[in-house]
Scaffold this active site. Structure first.
Site, PDB file in Angstrom:
ATOM      1  N   TYR A  21       0.839  -1.201   0.000  1.00 62.10           N
ATOM      2  CA  TYR A  21       0.000   0.000   0.000  1.00 62.10           C
ATOM      3  C   TYR A  21       0.872   1.248   0.000  1.00 62.10           C
ATOM      4  CZ  TYR A  21      -3.736   3.250   0.952  1.00 62.10           C
ATOM      5  OH  TYR A  21      -4.628   4.292   0.843  1.00 62.10           O
ATOM      6  N   ASN A  25      -3.394   6.098   6.381  1.00 61.66           N
ATOM      7  CA  ASN A  25      -4.080   6.850   7.419  1.00 61.66           C
ATOM      8  C   ASN A  25      -4.652   5.894   8.464  1.00 61.66           C
ATOM      9  OD1 ASN A  25      -6.475   5.808   6.371  1.00 61.66           O
ATOM     10  ND2 ASN A  25      -6.931   7.633   5.183  1.00 61.66           N
ATOM     11  N   THR A  27       1.604   9.493  10.995  1.00 62.51           N
ATOM     12  CA  THR A  27       3.008   9.533  11.377  1.00 62.51           C
ATOM     13  C   THR A  27       3.228  10.182  12.732  1.00 62.51           C
ATOM     14  OG1 THR A  27       5.223  10.065  10.542  1.00 62.51           O
ATOM     15  CG2 THR A  27       3.530  11.754  10.300  1.00 62.51           C
ATOM     16  N   GLU A  62       7.144   6.092  16.378  1.00 60.99           N
ATOM     17  CA  GLU A  62       7.516   5.636  15.036  1.00 60.99           C
ATOM     18  C   GLU A  62       8.926   6.125  14.704  1.00 60.99           C
ATOM     19  OE1 GLU A  62       5.834   6.135  10.468  1.00 60.99           O
ATOM     20  OE2 GLU A  62       5.389   7.656  11.987  1.00 60.99           O
ATOM     21  N   HIS A  63       9.161   7.418  14.858  1.00 61.55           N
ATOM     22  CA  HIS A  63      10.480   8.032  14.654  1.00 61.55           C
ATOM     23  C   HIS A  63      10.916   8.689  15.963  1.00 61.55           C
ATOM     24  CE1 HIS A  63       8.149   8.674  10.801  1.00 61.55           C
ATOM     25  NE2 HIS A  63       9.189   8.026  10.302  1.00 61.55           N
ATOM     26  N   GLU A  68       1.132 -35.698  29.481  1.00 63.83           N
ATOM     27  CA  GLU A  68       0.115 -34.825  28.889  1.00 63.83           C
ATOM     28  C   GLU A  68      -1.178 -35.570  28.582  1.00 63.83           C
ATOM     29  OE1 GLU A  68       1.795 -32.718  25.563  1.00 63.83           O
ATOM     30  OE2 GLU A  68       3.047 -31.459  26.859  1.00 63.83           O
ATOM     31  N   HIS A  92       0.237 -39.953  20.921  1.00 62.95           N
ATOM     32  CA  HIS A  92       1.514 -39.345  20.549  1.00 62.95           C
ATOM     33  C   HIS A  92       2.654 -40.337  20.774  1.00 62.95           C
ATOM     34  CE1 HIS A  92      -0.744 -35.648  20.442  1.00 62.95           C
ATOM     35  NE2 HIS A  92       0.329 -34.910  20.203  1.00 62.95           N
TER      36      HIS A  92
END
EC number: 1.1.1.23
Length: 453
Positions: free
Chosen positions: A135, A233, A256, A347-348, A435, A440
């Site tokens: 995107y 957005n 942002t 973010e930054h 278990e 198994h």
């Protein structure tokens, strides 16, 4: 213009430092977040799931003012866009691509085999996903740089099928009516991507998740993908959250954010310019200064008043800086400042303090860290070589920025011979009994019974 938030007397833990859990509720956040946007995008995504191509055409007309004939961009338009691209922009994109490719090529992983015991190995194979949807935003601004940041790591990971989507533009130049911005198309052409769609918003994420068929002939207008990445957005981020599971996502990369941890050594001109640089993205963009210097805070306020008045997108910047998501946060010292920025998980994150390298090395939560006066976020947006598709809204506490790893899956390949299995069989039987899963154990013991039994 930007409010003050004083955390010098905030709650402290037993160590005397600021309490991280309390800070997460105290740091600035937008009033409209991904959680609030989920209900808005849910019917949009459902409309795409049910009505496919027809829904994409209707939703694009509703949100972007363009009535599409086809959602896929004609191949010829990509070539025309590249031919008409300004030479300086072409050169800048080529340099951005080269630097990003250098960094992301170093992220490739090799298969690794571990011999657990003689005759028993486990190999970790790294396999790229088959198809990705990338995107690229295109609402308030044009982002060919996001084409670079999405496509390069996917290519370096070895993804075979790459599709890009970006919103249709109502006011494009002649020859590009109803298509994504021609600069975005040119960036796709530079990178060799020819599957491009003129769809934006939550409906674009839904298109990639569900695919879109033509209601008349049942052909795919866009085939579904395995992973969706890219910034957008708050509604794009909400659609990614809603559809995660049906698709893989990189992270929730919404409006942002920039946080700057600064002391009295920082230049207020630089700090103000950097806060404005991210505020111009979106009215919901967040600009946060964390400082132990009231003198710096005052100087930055004065610079903001001066610089905002001179910037192009005055209204957008002013809205972002004066919103609840933005603030100048006052702390007692840089140590407390580190606690605040880790709780915020920007973010930054810029570090503009004395001994910035040492301070940056202690940061735990951030999408990307920019160290010192000469590493502004804008460099990372375009030409640092790092990736600018990064988690927002506090998601950097648990998520990473876009990288080659975002497009790879680790697969364990187990290869034991008879002797190696027999040597460990009694442990498998013991654990299966513990278990209460006897079948198994039977799956192992059956291999060692006399075949005549």
């Amino acid at each position: 213009m930007i409010r003050r938030l004083d955390l010098r007397d905030a709650q402290r833990g037993p160590s005397g430092r600021l309490d991280s859990r309390s800070l997460r509720n105290a740091v600035p956040r937008a009033s409209i977040g991904v959680e609030q946007a989920l209900e808005a995008v849910r019917p949009i995504c459902e409309q795409v799931r049910v009505d496919g191509l027809n829904a994409l055409i209707d939703l694009t007309e509703r949100f972007d003012g363009v009535r599409l004939e086809h959602v896929r961009v004609p191949h010829a338009a990509l070539g025309r866009a590249l031919e008409s691209l300004d030479a300086e922009v072409t050169a800048a994109l080529q340099e951005s691509i080269a630097r990003a490719r250098r960094v992301h090529a170093a992220q490739r992983r090799s298969d690794h085999t571990t011999q657990v015991v003689p005759g028993g190995t486990v190999t970790e194979r790294w396999v790229p996903v088959g198809r990705v949807g990338l995107y690229v935003p295109g609402g308030l601004a044009v982002y060919p740089s996001s084409v670079v940041m999405n496509v390069v790591p996917a290519q370096e990971a070895g993804v075979e099928s790459i599709a890009v989507t970006s919103p249709a533009q109502k006011d494009n130049p002649p020859g590009f009516e109803g298509l994504p911005h021609p600069t975005i198309l040119a960036a796709c052409a530079l990178l060799g991507v020819d599957e491009v769609y003129a769809v934006g918003g939550a409906q674009a994420v839904a298109m990639f998740a569900y695919g879109a068929r033509d209601a008349d002939d049942e052909l795919w207008a866009c085939e579904p993908v395995d992973v969706v990445t890219g910034p957008g957005n708050v509604y794009v981020a909400a659609a990614k959250r809603l559809l995660q599971g049906l698709i893989g996502i990189d992270s929730e990369a919404g409006p942002t954010e920039i946080a700057i941890l600064a002391d009295d050594t920082a230049d207020p001109v630089h700090v103000a310019a950097d806060l404005i640089s991210q505020a111009e993205h979106d009215p919901l963009a967040a600009s946060v200064l964390v400082t132990d210097s009231e003198a710096l805070a005052d100087a930055v306020d004065a610079e903001l008043a001066r610089q905002v008045a001179a910037t192009k997108h005055v209204e957008r910047v002013t809205t972002a800086l004066s919103g609840p998501q933005s603030a100048t946060v006052l702390v007692t010292d840089v140590e407390d400042g580190l606690a605040v920025v880790d709780a915020y998980a920007a973010e930054h994150l810029e570090i503009q303090t004395a001994d910035a390298d040492a301070v940056a090395a202690r940061v735990r939560n951030a999408g990307a860290v920019f160290v010192g006066a000469w590493s502004p976020v804008s460099l990372g947006d375009y030409c640092a070589g790092s990736n600018h598709v990064l988690p927002t809204g506090g998601c950097a506490i648990h998520s990473s920025g876009l990288s080659v790893q975002s497009f790879l899956r680790g697969i364990h390949v187990v290869n034991y011979d008879r002797a190696a299995l027999q040597e460990v069989a009694h442990h498998v039987l013991a654990l299966s009994a513990a278990e209460d899963l006897p079948a198994h154990g039977q799956a192992v013991s059956a291999r060692f019974r006399d075949q005549r039994d």
